[in-house]
Write a protein that holds these residues in place. Structure first.
Motif, PDB file in Angstrom:
ATOM      1  N   THR A 183       0.857  -1.188   0.000  1.00 39.79           N
ATOM      2  CA  THR A 183       0.000   0.000   0.000  1.00 39.79           C
ATOM      3  C   THR A 183       0.891   1.236   0.000  1.00 39.79           C
ATOM      4  O   THR A 183       1.907   1.286   0.700  1.00 39.79           O
ATOM      5  CB  THR A 183      -0.905   0.009   1.246  1.00 39.79           C
ATOM      6  OG1 THR A 183      -0.092  -0.043   2.421  1.00 39.79           O
ATOM      7  CG2 THR A 183      -1.850  -1.187   1.220  1.00 39.79           C
ATOM      8  N   TYR A 184       0.525   2.207  -0.799  1.00 41.35           N
ATOM      9  CA  TYR A 184       1.297   3.449  -0.865  1.00 41.35           C
ATOM     10  C   TYR A 184       0.362   4.572  -1.304  1.00 41.35           C
ATOM     11  O   TYR A 184      -0.706   4.332  -1.872  1.00 41.35           O
ATOM     12  CB  TYR A 184       2.463   3.317  -1.847  1.00 41.35           C
ATOM     13  CG  TYR A 184       2.045   3.080  -3.273  1.00 41.35           C
ATOM     14  CD1 TYR A 184       1.847   4.138  -4.158  1.00 41.35           C
ATOM     15  CD2 TYR A 184       1.826   1.787  -3.744  1.00 41.35           C
ATOM     16  CE1 TYR A 184       1.449   3.935  -5.458  1.00 41.35           C
ATOM     17  CE2 TYR A 184       1.425   1.560  -5.047  1.00 41.35           C
ATOM     18  CZ  TYR A 184       1.243   2.630  -5.899  1.00 41.35           C
ATOM     19  OH  TYR A 184       0.849   2.421  -7.199  1.00 41.35           O
ATOM     20  N   GLN A 185       0.778   5.772  -1.009  1.00 40.23           N
ATOM     21  CA  GLN A 185      -0.006   6.937  -1.389  1.00 40.23           C
ATOM     22  C   GLN A 185       0.434   7.405  -2.770  1.00 40.23           C
ATOM     23  O   GLN A 185       1.613   7.650  -3.008  1.00 40.23           O
ATOM     24  CB  GLN A 185       0.197   8.062  -0.367  1.00 40.23           C
ATOM     25  CG  GLN A 185      -0.689   9.283  -0.599  1.00 40.23           C
ATOM     26  CD  GLN A 185      -0.457  10.345   0.465  1.00 40.23           C
ATOM     27  OE1 GLN A 185       0.394  10.185   1.338  1.00 40.23           O
ATOM     28  NE2 GLN A 185      -1.223  11.427   0.398  1.00 40.23           N
ATOM     29  N   ARG A 186      -0.515   7.503  -3.705  1.00 40.31           N
ATOM     30  CA  ARG A 186      -0.171   7.927  -5.054  1.00 40.31           C
ATOM     31  C   ARG A 186       0.042   9.443  -5.092  1.00 40.31           C
ATOM     32  O   ARG A 186      -0.885  10.217  -4.842  1.00 40.31           O
ATOM     33  CB  ARG A 186      -1.261   7.521  -6.045  1.00 40.31           C
ATOM     34  CG  ARG A 186      -0.842   7.721  -7.505  1.00 40.31           C
ATOM     35  CD  ARG A 186      -1.880   7.162  -8.447  1.00 40.31           C
ATOM     36  NE  ARG A 186      -1.923   5.714  -8.440  1.00 40.31           N
ATOM     37  CZ  ARG A 186      -1.098   4.931  -9.114  1.00 40.31           C
ATOM     38  NH1 ARG A 186      -0.138   5.466  -9.847  1.00 40.31           N
ATOM     39  NH2 ARG A 186      -1.206   3.626  -9.060  1.00 40.31           N
ATOM     40  N   LEU A 187       1.273   9.827  -5.390  1.00 34.91           N
ATOM     41  CA  LEU A 187       1.641  11.246  -5.431  1.00 34.91           C
ATOM     42  C   LEU A 187       2.149  11.602  -6.815  1.00 34.91           C
ATOM     43  O   LEU A 187       2.556  10.740  -7.596  1.00 34.91           O
ATOM     44  CB  LEU A 187       2.728  11.537  -4.388  1.00 34.91           C
ATOM     45  CG  LEU A 187       2.420  11.195  -2.935  1.00 34.91           C
ATOM     46  CD1 LEU A 187       3.663  11.355  -2.085  1.00 34.91           C
ATOM     47  CD2 LEU A 187       1.284  12.059  -2.411  1.00 34.91           C
ATOM     48  N   GLN A 188       2.161  12.888  -7.113  1.00 30.92           N
ATOM     49  CA  GLN A 188       2.688  13.373  -8.379  1.00 30.92           C
ATOM     50  C   GLN A 188       4.078  13.950  -8.145  1.00 30.92           C
ATOM     51  O   GLN A 188       4.263  14.814  -7.288  1.00 30.92           O
ATOM     52  CB  GLN A 188       1.764  14.435  -8.971  1.00 30.92           C
ATOM     53  CG  GLN A 188       1.893  14.598 -10.471  1.00 30.92           C
ATOM     54  CD  GLN A 188       0.752  15.399 -11.067  1.00 30.92           C
ATOM     55  OE1 GLN A 188       0.456  16.482 -10.588  1.00 30.92           O
ATOM     56  NE2 GLN A 188       0.106  14.868 -12.096  1.00 30.92           N
ATOM     57  N   LEU A 189       5.047  13.446  -8.898  1.00 28.46           N
ATOM     58  CA  LEU A 189       6.436  13.845  -8.708  1.00 28.46           C
ATOM     59  C   LEU A 189       6.832  14.868  -9.762  1.00 28.46           C
ATOM     60  O   LEU A 189       6.618  14.659 -10.964  1.00 28.46           O
ATOM     61  CB  LEU A 189       7.352  12.617  -8.800  1.00 28.46           C
ATOM     62  CG  LEU A 189       6.996  11.438  -7.896  1.00 28.46           C
ATOM     63  CD1 LEU A 189       7.948  10.280  -8.145  1.00 28.46           C
ATOM     64  CD2 LEU A 189       7.028  11.857  -6.430  1.00 28.46           C
ATOM     65  N   SER A 190       7.436  15.957  -9.321  1.00 30.56           N
ATOM     66  CA  SER A 190       7.863  17.014 -10.228  1.00 30.56           C
ATOM     67  C   SER A 190       9.288  16.760 -10.716  1.00 30.56           C
ATOM     68  O   SER A 190      10.123  16.202 -10.001  1.00 30.56           O
ATOM     69  CB  SER A 190       7.796  18.369  -9.517  1.00 30.56           C
ATOM     70  OG  SER A 190       8.402  19.378 -10.306  1.00 30.56           O
ATOM     71  N   SER A 191       9.551  17.203 -11.948  1.00 27.44           N
ATOM     72  CA  SER A 191      10.899  17.102 -12.500  1.00 27.44           C
ATOM     73  C   SER A 191      11.756  18.291 -12.100  1.00 27.44           C
ATOM     74  O   SER A 191      12.978  18.263 -12.267  1.00 27.44           O
ATOM     75  CB  SER A 191      10.825  17.029 -14.027  1.00 27.44           C
ATOM     76  OG  SER A 191      10.296  18.251 -14.536  1.00 27.44           O
ATOM     77  N   GLY A 210       3.318  16.151 -13.800  1.00 30.58           N
ATOM     78  CA  GLY A 210       4.459  15.360 -13.340  1.00 30.58           C
ATOM     79  C   GLY A 210       4.228  13.879 -13.549  1.00 30.58           C
ATOM     80  O   GLY A 210       3.301  13.455 -14.248  1.00 30.58           O
ATOM     81  N   ILE A 211       5.078  13.079 -12.914  1.00 35.85           N
ATOM     82  CA  ILE A 211       4.996  11.612 -12.995  1.00 35.85           C
ATOM     83  C   ILE A 211       4.452  11.075 -11.680  1.00 35.85           C
ATOM     84  O   ILE A 211       4.874  11.511 -10.606  1.00 35.85           O
ATOM     85  CB  ILE A 211       6.391  11.008 -13.272  1.00 35.85           C
ATOM     86  CG1 ILE A 211       6.875  11.408 -14.669  1.00 35.85           C
ATOM     87  CG2 ILE A 211       6.367   9.502 -13.124  1.00 35.85           C
ATOM     88  CD1 ILE A 211       6.092  10.808 -15.807  1.00 35.85           C
ATOM     89  N   GLU A 212       3.544  10.122 -11.757  1.00 38.27           N
ATOM     90  CA  GLU A 212       2.935   9.562 -10.546  1.00 38.27           C
ATOM     91  C   GLU A 212       3.804   8.455  -9.949  1.00 38.27           C
ATOM     92  O   GLU A 212       4.469   7.708 -10.677  1.00 38.27           O
ATOM     93  CB  GLU A 212       1.533   9.009 -10.848  1.00 38.27           C
ATOM     94  CG  GLU A 212       0.449  10.058 -10.972  1.00 38.27           C
ATOM     95  CD  GLU A 212       0.579  10.891 -12.234  1.00 38.27           C
ATOM     96  OE1 GLU A 212       1.241  10.407 -13.171  1.00 38.27           O
ATOM     97  OE2 GLU A 212       0.032  12.011 -12.278  1.00 38.27           O
ATOM     98  N   THR A 213       3.774   8.344  -8.626  1.00 36.17           N
ATOM     99  CA  THR A 213       4.427   7.211  -7.966  1.00 36.17           C
ATOM    100  C   THR A 213       3.687   5.931  -8.351  1.00 36.17           C
ATOM    101  O   THR A 213       2.488   5.951  -8.648  1.00 36.17           O
ATOM    102  CB  THR A 213       4.393   7.385  -6.441  1.00 36.17           C
ATOM    103  OG1 THR A 213       3.031   7.587  -6.020  1.00 36.17           O
ATOM    104  CG2 THR A 213       5.227   8.570  -5.993  1.00 36.17           C
ATOM    105  N   GLY A 214       4.401   4.828  -8.333  1.00 39.11           N
ATOM    106  CA  GLY A 214       3.781   3.562  -8.689  1.00 39.11           C
ATOM    107  C   GLY A 214       3.499   3.433 -10.170  1.00 39.11           C
ATOM    108  O   GLY A 214       2.590   2.696 -10.572  1.00 39.11           O
TER     109      GLY A 214
END
Length: 500
Positions: free
Chosen positions: A248-256, A268-272
């Motif tokens: 289980t993990y929290q889906r976050l948006q990752l910035s470049s 951005g790119i999502e985790t997972g």
């Protein structure tokens, strides 16, 4: 009754972590197992680790050798840094001197009959004396030669099996497959069969793999699994099955860290999720992947780079000239960098490395640069895609953002990738060269993103000492992706030349 059930369910660990995983804990006690493989596949090493694991647990172990001398066995163990202590007994079975002397051989009786009976008697005598709980018999080829006929050989194997059962011994029979390769006598008699294989590629080191052919009354991990023989013994890498791993993990948006890049990606790119960066040589695929890894480290997260194609010293220098100091990022302890030699590493071992890093280091950003190098480790494309499918699914379930690069053949026009894994990736970033105003320029576009919306535009980008600069959408051009665009507008949207 409970004691009997405990005895049945008890396992004798082999001392090889990956092999015990495949066998669901080890070998069922008080049973006979067959370990087969051609000479050089590692049978003796596996057998020694099995006995030494028993010795560490305080069990008596016995190695009965018909093919190697005790001195050779001890030298082999010493080469791995092992010491054979008093809990591991080595019995070197040799025929009596009368059978070796031609003058004393009886003409009316086949010498093989005498030798087989004498060999069996010596085996039973040493077992009576040592009373071991673990036994290795090396090898069956000698017994098969002495037996001469399939019927006598089967009877002999059955006699040995029933004898050891009386002593509750867990027995490993070694077979080097140098005699009757189609003889499945021991397969039917043994409780389990383990096969070792060695493959020799056209270039690079030999590849070894292991398979459980049979294991009565026990669920095991089927199929082939890669293994290696290293200085400290055998290492088995169980085939990765992503379905067994759920997190289980929290889906976050990752910035470049680049606003225009994030705009292209819809934020951005999502985790997972997994991202494939596709383009010809020199377009900056590695740079984009490392931009995301550097942004992760700067956020205080951990990232891992697995570099196939480039020497690390050159990569560090090249990225430093582009504004990314990999050494400084590595010194923080949050960036792990591994050089991968495709000629020496099997895909199974690579998957194991990635999995170990992600599990042990809580890594959330993984870069594989490149899939071309990974393919060199696995020439069969279909198997490569299956390996990548399981690895990417596993990383996604761990909440990691994975970045992969693939170099396409050619520079402009219709280009082909050596392996098509675009359908596996959640996001595909396409890089292209194009010609405009007498110069070769670069264009970036997002052609797929499963996890959300993205821009459908094509933007020009430039790589300089300050890193990557991305311009406005090239809305006034047609044919950028083909390499020779047509200018349709009044205003020139191309990036202006700047000092490097």
């Amino acid at each position: 009754m409970s004691t009997s059930n405990e005895l049945i369910s008890a396992k004798a660990a082999t001392g090889i972590e990956g092999l015990d995983d495949i066998l669901s804990g080890g070998l069922s006690r008080s049973h006979v197992f067959l370990l087969e493989g051609e000479p050089g596949t590692g049978k003796t090493t596996v057998a020694l680790q099995f006995l030494l694991a028993g010795a560490q647990a305080g069990e008596r172990s016995l190695y009965i050798t018909l093919s190697e001398t005790e001195r050779e066995l001890r030298q082999g163990a010493a080469s791995h840094g092992w010491t054979i202590d008093e809990n591991v007994h080595i019995f070197e079975l040799t025929p009596p001197e009368s059978l070796l002397n031609a003058e004393h051989q009886q003409s009316l009786l086949y010498s093989s009959d005498l030798e087989l009976g004498e060999a069996t008697r010596q085996i039973f005598e040493v077992v009576e004396r040592v009373k071991p709980s673990r036994v290795v018999l090396d090898s069956l080829s000698e017994i098969r030669l002495l037996a001469q006929s399939s019927l006598r050989y089967r009877r002999q194997i059955l006699a040995i099996k029933h004898y050891f059962v009386r002593y509750d011994a867990t027995v490993l029979l070694l077979d080097d497959l140098t005699t009757e390769s189609l003889d499945k006598t021991v397969h039917s008699v043994a409780h389990g069969v383990i096969r070792l294989e060695e493959l020799t590629p056209t270039y690079g080191a030999e590849r070894r793999r292991i398979r459980i052919v049979k294991y009565r009354g026990q669920k095991y991990r089927g199929g082939f699994h890669d293994f290696t023989i290293m200085g400290d013994g055998v290492h088995v890498f169980p085939r990765l099955v992503a379905a067994e791993h759920r997190g289980t993990y929290q889906r976050l948006q990752l910035s470049s860290g680049i606003a225009e890049m994030d705009a292209l990606l819809g934020g951005g790119i999502e985790t997972g999720s997994s991202t494939l960066i596709l383009g010809p040589a020199g377009t900056g695929k590695s740079l984009i992947a490392l931009i995301f890894a550097a942004a992760a480290v700067q956020r205080g997260e951990k990232a891992a780079l697995f570099i196939f194609d480039e020497e690390l010293g050159l990569l560090f220098e090249r990225m430093r000239n582009l504004g990314i100091d990999l050494q400084a990022l590595q010194d923080t302890g949050n960036l792990l960098i591994e050089q991968v030699d495709a000629a020496e590493l099997s895909p199974g071992e690579f998957s194991h490395r990635v999995r170990r890093c992600v599990d042990a280091g809580d890594i959330k950003t993984v870069v594989i640069d490149s899939i071309n190098g990974y393919q060199a480790a696995m020439p069969e494309e279909n198997a490569l895609v299956l390996h990548m499918h399981e690895l990417l699914l596993y990383l996604n379930r761990k909440g990691a953002a994975t970045f992969m690069t693939v170099a396409q053949h050619g520079l402009v026009g219709d280009m082909q990738a050596p392996v098509d894994i675009t359908y596996l990736a959640d996001t595909v970033i396409l890089l292209r060269y194009f010609e405009a105003l007498g110069k070769v320029r670069r264009a970036i576009s997002i052609i797929k993103k499963r996890t959300g919306t993205h821009e459908s535009t094509i933007r020009e980008y430039r790589i300089s000492s300050r890193g990557m600069t991305i311009g406005e959408p090239l809305e006034a051009f047609q044919g950028v992706l083909r390499g020779v665009p047509t200018y349709m507008g009044a205003d020139n949207p191309l990036l202006k030349d700047e000092s490097q």
